[in-house]
Design a protein around this motif. Structure first.
Motif, PDB file in Angstrom:
ATOM      1  N   PRO A  46       0.685  -1.240   0.032  1.00  0.00           N
ATOM      2  CA  PRO A  46       0.125   0.142   0.100  1.00  0.00           C
ATOM      3  C   PRO A  46       0.981   1.035  -0.343  1.00  0.00           C
ATOM      4  CG  PRO A  46       0.677  -1.013   2.200  1.00  0.00           C
ATOM      5  CD  PRO A  46       0.568  -1.863   1.518  1.00  0.00           C
ATOM      6  N   ILE A  47       0.550   1.880  -0.783  1.00  0.00           N
ATOM      7  CA  ILE A  47       1.100   3.953  -0.718  1.00  0.00           C
ATOM      8  C   ILE A  47       0.978   3.694   1.147  1.00  0.00           C
ATOM      9  CG2 ILE A  47       0.820   5.977  -1.440  1.00  0.00           C
ATOM     10  CD1 ILE A  47      -0.170   5.072  -4.295  1.00  0.00           C
ATOM     11  N   TYR A  48       1.759   4.530   1.332  1.00  0.00           N
ATOM     12  CA  TYR A  48       1.084   5.121   3.021  1.00  0.00           C
ATOM     13  C   TYR A  48       1.016   6.820   2.265  1.00  0.00           C
ATOM     14  CZ  TYR A  48       2.923   1.174   4.696  1.00  0.00           C
ATOM     15  OH  TYR A  48       3.423  -0.095   5.738  1.00  0.00           O
ATOM     16  N   LEU A  49       0.611   7.524   2.742  1.00  0.00           N
ATOM     17  CA  LEU A  49      -0.112   8.677   3.148  1.00  0.00           C
ATOM     18  C   LEU A  49      -0.577   9.599   3.823  1.00  0.00           C
ATOM     19  CD1 LEU A  49      -0.902  11.874   1.188  1.00  0.00           C
ATOM     20  CD2 LEU A  49      -2.639  10.939   0.944  1.00  0.00           C
ATOM     21  N   GLY A  50       1.165  10.373   4.521  1.00  0.00           N
ATOM     22  CA  GLY A  50       1.032  10.955   5.472  1.00  0.00           C
ATOM     23  C   GLY A  50      -0.026  12.712   5.184  1.00  0.00           C
ATOM     24  N   PHE A  51      -1.207  13.472   6.051  1.00  0.00           N
ATOM     25  CA  PHE A  51      -1.386  14.426   6.468  1.00  0.00           C
ATOM     26  C   PHE A  51      -0.899  15.252   7.866  1.00  0.00           C
ATOM     27  CE2 PHE A  51      -4.390  13.624   3.859  1.00  0.00           C
ATOM     28  CZ  PHE A  51      -5.076  14.361   3.144  1.00  0.00           C
ATOM     29  N   ALA A  52       0.160  16.474   7.489  1.00  0.00           N
ATOM     30  CA  ALA A  52       0.983  16.784   8.264  1.00  0.00           C
ATOM     31  C   ALA A  52       0.599  18.553   7.937  1.00  0.00           C
ATOM     32  CB  ALA A  52       2.427  16.467   8.108  1.00  0.00           C
ATOM     33  N   SER A  53       0.494  18.920   9.080  1.00  0.00           N
ATOM     34  CA  SER A  53       0.744  20.593   9.068  1.00  0.00           C
ATOM     35  C   SER A  53       1.416  21.193  10.324  1.00  0.00           C
ATOM     36  CB  SER A  53      -0.590  21.161   9.075  1.00  0.00           C
ATOM     37  OG  SER A  53      -1.139  20.646  10.594  1.00  0.00           O
ATOM     38  N   GLN A  54       2.127  22.296  10.069  1.00  0.00           N
ATOM     39  CA  GLN A  54       2.964  23.080  11.491  1.00  0.00           C
ATOM     40  C   GLN A  54       2.502  23.755  11.878  1.00  0.00           C
ATOM     41  OE1 GLN A  54       6.032  21.782  11.691  1.00  0.00           O
ATOM     42  NE2 GLN A  54       4.898  20.430  10.896  1.00  0.00           N
ATOM     43  N   LYS A  55       0.895  23.972  11.638  1.00  0.00           N
ATOM     44  CA  LYS A  55       0.176  24.880  12.081  1.00  0.00           C
ATOM     45  C   LYS A  55      -1.520  24.279  12.553  1.00  0.00           C
ATOM     46  CE  LYS A  55      -2.164  29.937  11.896  1.00  0.00           C
ATOM     47  NZ  LYS A  55      -3.265  29.503  11.635  1.00  0.00           N
ATOM     48  N   GLY A  56      -1.945  24.481  13.556  1.00  0.00           N
ATOM     49  CA  GLY A  56      -3.271  23.683  13.879  1.00  0.00           C
ATOM     50  C   GLY A  56      -4.167  24.879  12.784  1.00  0.00           C
ATOM     51  N   GLY A  57      -5.126  24.599  12.859  1.00  0.00           N
ATOM     52  CA  GLY A  57      -6.691  25.111  11.891  1.00  0.00           C
ATOM     53  C   GLY A  57      -6.775  25.394  10.398  1.00  0.00           C
ATOM     54  N   VAL A  58      -4.878  25.013  10.469  1.00  0.00           N
ATOM     55  CA  VAL A  58      -5.413  24.973   8.445  1.00  0.00           C
ATOM     56  C   VAL A  58      -5.992  23.661   8.003  1.00  0.00           C
ATOM     57  CG1 VAL A  58      -2.928  25.819   8.400  1.00  0.00           C
ATOM     58  CG2 VAL A  58      -3.021  23.109   8.318  1.00  0.00           C
ATOM     59  N   GLY A  59      -6.974  23.108   8.318  1.00  0.00           N
ATOM     60  CA  GLY A  59      -7.674  22.534   8.090  1.00  0.00           C
ATOM     61  C   GLY A  59      -7.534  20.580   7.330  1.00  0.00           C
ATOM     62  N   LYS A  60      -6.435  20.126   7.981  1.00  0.00           N
ATOM     63  CA  LYS A  60      -5.995  19.338   7.408  1.00  0.00           C
ATOM     64  C   LYS A  60      -6.507  17.897   8.037  1.00  0.00           C
ATOM     65  CE  LYS A  60      -3.033  17.802  10.964  1.00  0.00           C
ATOM     66  NZ  LYS A  60      -3.381  16.307  11.576  1.00  0.00           N
ATOM     67  N   SER A  61      -6.922  17.778   8.978  1.00  0.00           N
ATOM     68  CA  SER A  61      -8.038  16.696   9.383  1.00  0.00           C
ATOM     69  C   SER A  61      -9.121  16.541   8.704  1.00  0.00           C
ATOM     70  CB  SER A  61      -8.233  16.445  10.321  1.00  0.00           C
ATOM     71  OG  SER A  61      -7.003  16.153  11.417  1.00  0.00           O
ATOM     72  N   SER A  62      -9.720  17.197   7.957  1.00  0.00           N
ATOM     73  CA  SER A  62     -11.162  17.631   7.232  1.00  0.00           C
ATOM     74  C   SER A  62     -10.749  17.257   5.704  1.00  0.00           C
ATOM     75  CB  SER A  62     -11.474  19.202   7.350  1.00  0.00           C
ATOM     76  OG  SER A  62     -12.259  19.485   8.540  1.00  0.00           O
TER      77      SER A  62
END
Length: 263
Positions: free
Chosen positions: A9-25
């Protein structure tokens, strides 16, 4: 070229250096569209610490469905037509996320062509970097705030350099994504940092995600036909049309070399 197969499988990460930028959404929307509409088998690993956006969303939805016969009947009909259960979500921590994903796939009958990791907003630098270079791809949402852009671009450059430096690093690419774009706002900051990314050889999605309050609409607010944020359903098409989500999903499929199946 990466081949997305259940065995690899391909591993895809969602990362951000600041909260509230909508990463999880964004991760939630992508997972649901890829799985429920594009037929891509996937696993989600929520290692976002105390936030646990994916896991808590699934828990809220389960409680809501248990308390509403109407929603329960509608979701049952949905999954009967779909012919498969909902995609699995497991909880983990950054230092063990990859191992937990591998163990889950070994010990269950689940298969995944894609594993999506929702990174923590705050983690130890070493732990975060180790998880980052263990991905095939990372998507980093950015918004037009110069202060947060500085840290996001520094992170992107670090991951790129580490990927080159370590011969056994898995990381292939980090993709920056403009998110929460205000259509009526001055685009000077967006244009400047888009050029900066090009000058620094950092990859940026062509697609952009536009600001919309609709992103927050869950089952309790929109029901089955009007939901945007869900782990059981893809965002309603009418709601996502103005957001740019569909263009981004198609570009993600192309950039990650995913293989959609007929659903």
């Amino acid at each position: 070229m990466t081949q997305n197969t259940p065995e690899n499988p391909i591993y895809l990460g969602f990362a951000s250096q600041k909260g509230g930028v909508g990463k999880s959404s964004l991760a939630e929307a992508l997972a649901s569209i890829l799985y429920y509409e594009k037929g891509i088998p996937l696993l989600v690993v929520d290692c976002d610490g105390t936030q646990e956006s994916f896991f808590k969303l699934r828990e809220r939805e389960r409680t809501l469905i248990e308390d509403s016969k109407e929603l329960s009947d509608q979701l049952m009909a949905h999954f009967t037509r779909f012919g498969k259960p909902a995609y699995p979500i497991i909880r983990s921590r950054p230092g063990r996320a990859i191992g937990d994903a591998e163990a889950f796939l070994r010990k269950t009958d689940k298969t995944a062509a894609l594993v999506i990791f929702d990174f923590p907003g705050h983690a130890g630098a070493e732990e975060l970097l180790e998880l980052s270079i263990g991905m095939d791809y990372i998507i980093t949402p950015i918004e037009a705030d110069p202060q947060s852009l500085v840290s996001s671009f520094a992170y992107a450059q670090t991951i790129r350099d580490l990927g080159v430096s370590f011969g056994d690093a898995r990381i292939r690419d980090l993709l920056l994504l403009w998110n929460k774009i205000n259509r009526s706002a001055n685009m000077a900051v967006v244009d400047y940092y888009t050029r900066y990314a090009e000058d620094e050889s950092l990859n940026l999605f062509n697609a952009r995600i536009y600001h919309s309050v609709r992103f927050a609409r869950e089952l309790g607010q929109g029901g089955v036909k009007g939901v945007f944020r869900s782990s059981y359903l893809p965002p309603a098409r009418a709601l996502r049309l103005p957001t740019g989500i569909d263009a981004w999903v198609e570009e993600t499929i192309e950039r990650l070399h995913l293989n959609p199946a007929a659903v």
